[in-house]
Design a protein around this motif. Sequence first.
Motif, PDB file in Angstrom:
ATOM      1  N   LEU A 167       0.831  -1.209   0.000  1.00  0.00           N
ATOM      2  CA  LEU A 167       0.000   0.000   0.000  1.00  0.00           C
ATOM      3  C   LEU A 167       0.863   1.255   0.000  1.00  0.00           C
ATOM      4  N   ASP A 168       1.955   1.211   0.739  1.00  0.00           N
ATOM      5  CA  ASP A 168       2.839   2.382   0.772  1.00  0.00           C
ATOM      6  C   ASP A 168       3.445   2.644  -0.606  1.00  0.00           C
ATOM      7  N   ARG A 169       3.838   1.567  -1.292  1.00  0.00           N
ATOM      8  CA  ARG A 169       4.508   1.727  -2.571  1.00  0.00           C
ATOM      9  C   ARG A 169       3.557   2.105  -3.705  1.00  0.00           C
ATOM     10  N   TYR A 170       2.343   1.508  -3.694  1.00  0.00           N
ATOM     11  CA  TYR A 170       1.485   1.634  -4.878  1.00  0.00           C
ATOM     12  C   TYR A 170       0.103   2.215  -4.594  1.00  0.00           C
ATOM     13  N   GLY A 171      -0.151   2.621  -3.361  1.00  0.00           N
ATOM     14  CA  GLY A 171      -1.460   3.174  -3.030  1.00  0.00           C
ATOM     15  C   GLY A 171      -1.806   4.420  -3.813  1.00  0.00           C
ATOM     16  N   GLN A 172      -0.808   5.216  -4.203  1.00  0.00           N
ATOM     17  CA  GLN A 172      -1.057   6.436  -4.966  1.00  0.00           C
ATOM     18  C   GLN A 172      -0.858   6.237  -6.475  1.00  0.00           C
ATOM     19  N   LEU A 192      -9.879   1.244   2.580  1.00  0.00           N
ATOM     20  CA  LEU A 192      -8.808   1.326   1.591  1.00  0.00           C
ATOM     21  C   LEU A 192      -8.485   2.773   1.225  1.00  0.00           C
ATOM     22  N   ALA A 193      -9.455   3.665   1.364  1.00  0.00           N
ATOM     23  CA  ALA A 193      -9.236   5.076   1.028  1.00  0.00           C
ATOM     24  C   ALA A 193      -8.190   5.721   1.930  1.00  0.00           C
ATOM     25  N   ARG A 194      -7.933   5.120   3.089  1.00  0.00           N
ATOM     26  CA  ARG A 194      -6.890   5.649   3.967  1.00  0.00           C
ATOM     27  C   ARG A 194      -5.499   5.419   3.381  1.00  0.00           C
ATOM     28  N   GLY A 245      -8.567   7.270  -4.077  1.00  0.00           N
ATOM     29  CA  GLY A 245      -9.780   6.955  -4.852  1.00  0.00           C
ATOM     30  C   GLY A 245      -9.857   5.506  -5.251  1.00  0.00           C
ATOM     31  N   PRO A 246      -9.871   4.565  -4.299  1.00  0.00           N
ATOM     32  CA  PRO A 246      -9.802   3.144  -4.645  1.00  0.00           C
ATOM     33  C   PRO A 246     -11.018   2.683  -5.456  1.00  0.00           C
ATOM     34  N   LEU A 247     -10.747   1.834  -6.442  1.00  0.00           N
ATOM     35  CA  LEU A 247     -11.801   1.171  -7.203  1.00  0.00           C
ATOM     36  C   LEU A 247     -11.708  -0.310  -6.875  1.00  0.00           C
ATOM     37  N   LEU A 281     -23.715  -0.129  -6.752  1.00  0.00           N
ATOM     38  CA  LEU A 281     -22.288  -0.426  -6.752  1.00  0.00           C
ATOM     39  C   LEU A 281     -21.494   0.405  -7.751  1.00  0.00           C
ATOM     40  N   SER A 282     -22.170   1.091  -8.663  1.00  0.00           N
ATOM     41  CA  SER A 282     -21.516   1.600  -9.861  1.00  0.00           C
ATOM     42  C   SER A 282     -20.372   2.562  -9.603  1.00  0.00           C
ATOM     43  N   GLU A 283     -20.463   3.376  -8.570  1.00  0.00           N
ATOM     44  CA  GLU A 283     -19.444   4.414  -8.377  1.00  0.00           C
ATOM     45  C   GLU A 283     -18.151   3.881  -7.795  1.00  0.00           C
ATOM     46  N   SER A 284     -18.225   2.798  -7.027  1.00  0.00           N
ATOM     47  CA  SER A 284     -17.038   2.369  -6.290  1.00  0.00           C
ATOM     48  C   SER A 284     -16.549   0.981  -6.658  1.00  0.00           C
ATOM     49  N   VAL A 285     -17.222   0.308  -7.581  1.00  0.00           N
ATOM     50  CA  VAL A 285     -16.915  -1.091  -7.846  1.00  0.00           C
ATOM     51  C   VAL A 285     -16.818  -1.345  -9.344  1.00  0.00           C
ATOM     52  N   ALA A 286     -15.884  -2.204  -9.721  1.00  0.00           N
ATOM     53  CA  ALA A 286     -15.837  -2.775 -11.060  1.00  0.00           C
ATOM     54  C   ALA A 286     -16.047  -4.280 -10.912  1.00  0.00           C
ATOM     55  N   LEU A 287     -16.593  -4.911 -11.927  1.00  0.00           N
ATOM     56  CA  LEU A 287     -16.834  -6.354 -11.896  1.00  0.00           C
ATOM     57  C   LEU A 287     -15.942  -7.044 -12.917  1.00  0.00           C
ATOM     58  N   THR A 288     -15.314  -8.127 -12.491  1.00  0.00           N
ATOM     59  CA  THR A 288     -14.539  -8.967 -13.391  1.00  0.00           C
ATOM     60  C   THR A 288     -15.261 -10.299 -13.501  1.00  0.00           C
ATOM     61  N   ALA A 289     -15.875 -10.542 -14.652  1.00  0.00           N
ATOM     62  CA  ALA A 289     -16.724 -11.716 -14.837  1.00  0.00           C
ATOM     63  C   ALA A 289     -15.957 -12.815 -15.569  1.00  0.00           C
ATOM     64  N   HIS A 290     -15.811 -13.939 -14.911  1.00  0.00           N
ATOM     65  CA  HIS A 290     -15.178 -15.098 -15.519  1.00  0.00           C
ATOM     66  C   HIS A 290     -16.137 -15.700 -16.538  1.00  0.00           C
ATOM     67  N   VAL A 291     -15.624 -16.041 -17.734  1.00  0.00           N
ATOM     68  CA  VAL A 291     -16.426 -16.682 -18.776  1.00  0.00           C
ATOM     69  C   VAL A 291     -16.102 -18.167 -18.742  1.00  0.00           C
TER      70      VAL A 291
END
Length: 574
Positions: free
Chosen positions: A77-82, A114-116, A120-122, A141-151
């Motif tokens: 988180l320290d390295r890649y949070g931003q 996670l915002a701490r 702007g975490p997604l 969920l639309s503003e804060s979540v993305a969905l990864t759907a396995h086919v």
Amino acid sequence: MARRRSTGWVGPGSIVAREPGFVPMLDALLSDWQDVTISLGRVPEALAAESRVPTDDPLTMLLADERSWLPYLSDLLDRYGQRVRRWQVGRVGDDRAFWRGPLLSDVATLRERLARHISGPLIDLPSRLDRVWSTDRLRALSESVALTAHVPRELSSLGIAEALSRWAETSATGALPRPELTLVFDKADPARVGVVAGPSELIKRAVRAWAEIATAPGAPISLEINEPWSVFGEHRPQIMPRPELAAWTTAVRMLGGRRVVGTYPIADGIACYILGPAEGEPDDRGGALVVWNEASPPDAAEVNGFLGDGPLTVVDMYGNQVPLRAEATTATGRRPAIRLKISDEPLFIEGIDVELTRFISGFEVRPVFLESTNQQHERTIRLINPWDTAISGRLTILEPGGFNTGTGQRDRNWRVSPRTMRFSAEPRQTIDLPFTIAFSPTEEQGPKEFVADVELTAEQSYGVVTIKRSLEVGLRNVVMDMAYALRGAATDQDVVVETAITNTGDRPLTLELTCFAPGLPRSKGVVSELKAGHQVVKRFTFPGASTALRGKKIVISASDPEGTSRLNKSLVVQ
């Protein structure tokens, strides 16, 4: 079309010490401006045992006391949070989130935590494409979540299309946008389709999904491939790319920045999609076709036509390129056609004229079915103008009823009026050109080739473009099949002709049958009051006629007692 995913949850302490190759790899991706997602796929076993949380439930773990899991992620988180905004919670194919009751409140809590550490975490939640999310959940969920759907592998191309259609319908209403969606495809199962066919099946599924995505409103949908590599060796394991990775790389290059703008008609059993620039993308690449044979006979499996003036290149799914040259034509003004045989492996044809191919694909005879009656049929030719400018031209119907190249005489069995029509259409306008068509009572049932020359002027003069379609002659309430057999041991065997008559209508059927054999007396029969949905078989025997009829055509004609309709079918005695 794809997003880079890295796994980052490994254990307490410095990730640099535990995974020395992870940080250079991730830094290189970010320096190259790649879109990176960090995946927290499984809970480390020590942490899972200590917290009594299943290893495959990282969402529950992250909702527990932060002091228990932060030591495992603090360095990351320290390295890649931003620098990395998107974090996937769970492995590809995990669908716990779909079944989770308090999902909305859990996501809100997780996002706050996670915002701490993340700007702007997604939150990326894994799911499956065959899970039907409710509209209310998607909107919340639309503003804060993305969905990864396995086919899943077992989900067919038709199933993918239906699932994406449901997704579009579910997310098409309401004021808020739906979450971003990423489809993750598995490699094909070698045990089911074989090693060679695996990359081909993968690309076909991806192209069909890309075609459905083109019609889906809202947030963009991305495609990914899941782990396209194999690991060899126990003591010093090595990762080796699979053929699917090479095919996927080609697909990314060919589909990226493009969308499916239509289908190009070739023949039944041929899949062919037109690729044009995506909205907001430059059109300097030109267009492309992606085509493969699914169920068409080999002799019909070819692209044959004029696709534009630009140089055309055939690209196979591994990126190999071959120039495609057009065949010369002797007809005045007619544009040279290309001919390309199609196999069951996807091919891309680069350099096509997108608007021209859309114009050709939109050419339609309405309706295509011609009742086999003695009446004149009114039909229309539909033309669609895909250009941003007006078009004009002249259309000439060559077939059916055209000139016989051998005799130089017109086929008088067909009457088409008018054969030549002028047209004009405004930008994006659809027009219908009416004509009438009639044919001889001796015309056989089955498909008939419809050929038209179109002299077209749009943004440029295209000269004469030949377009082919198919008409169907028959009766809607009758299906007639035909076969023959040779009977007897003598040299001149009996020829026994059978016809199966099926009533596909909704009322009883009566027909008079006549069987014509060259040089022999005609034979008659009758079908009386055949019930709807039933079938009857009639036989006609020609004693000792096998030698006389070999290589000749036998015709059976079925007509109603009033003489208004007639169905003909033939076979050749071998």
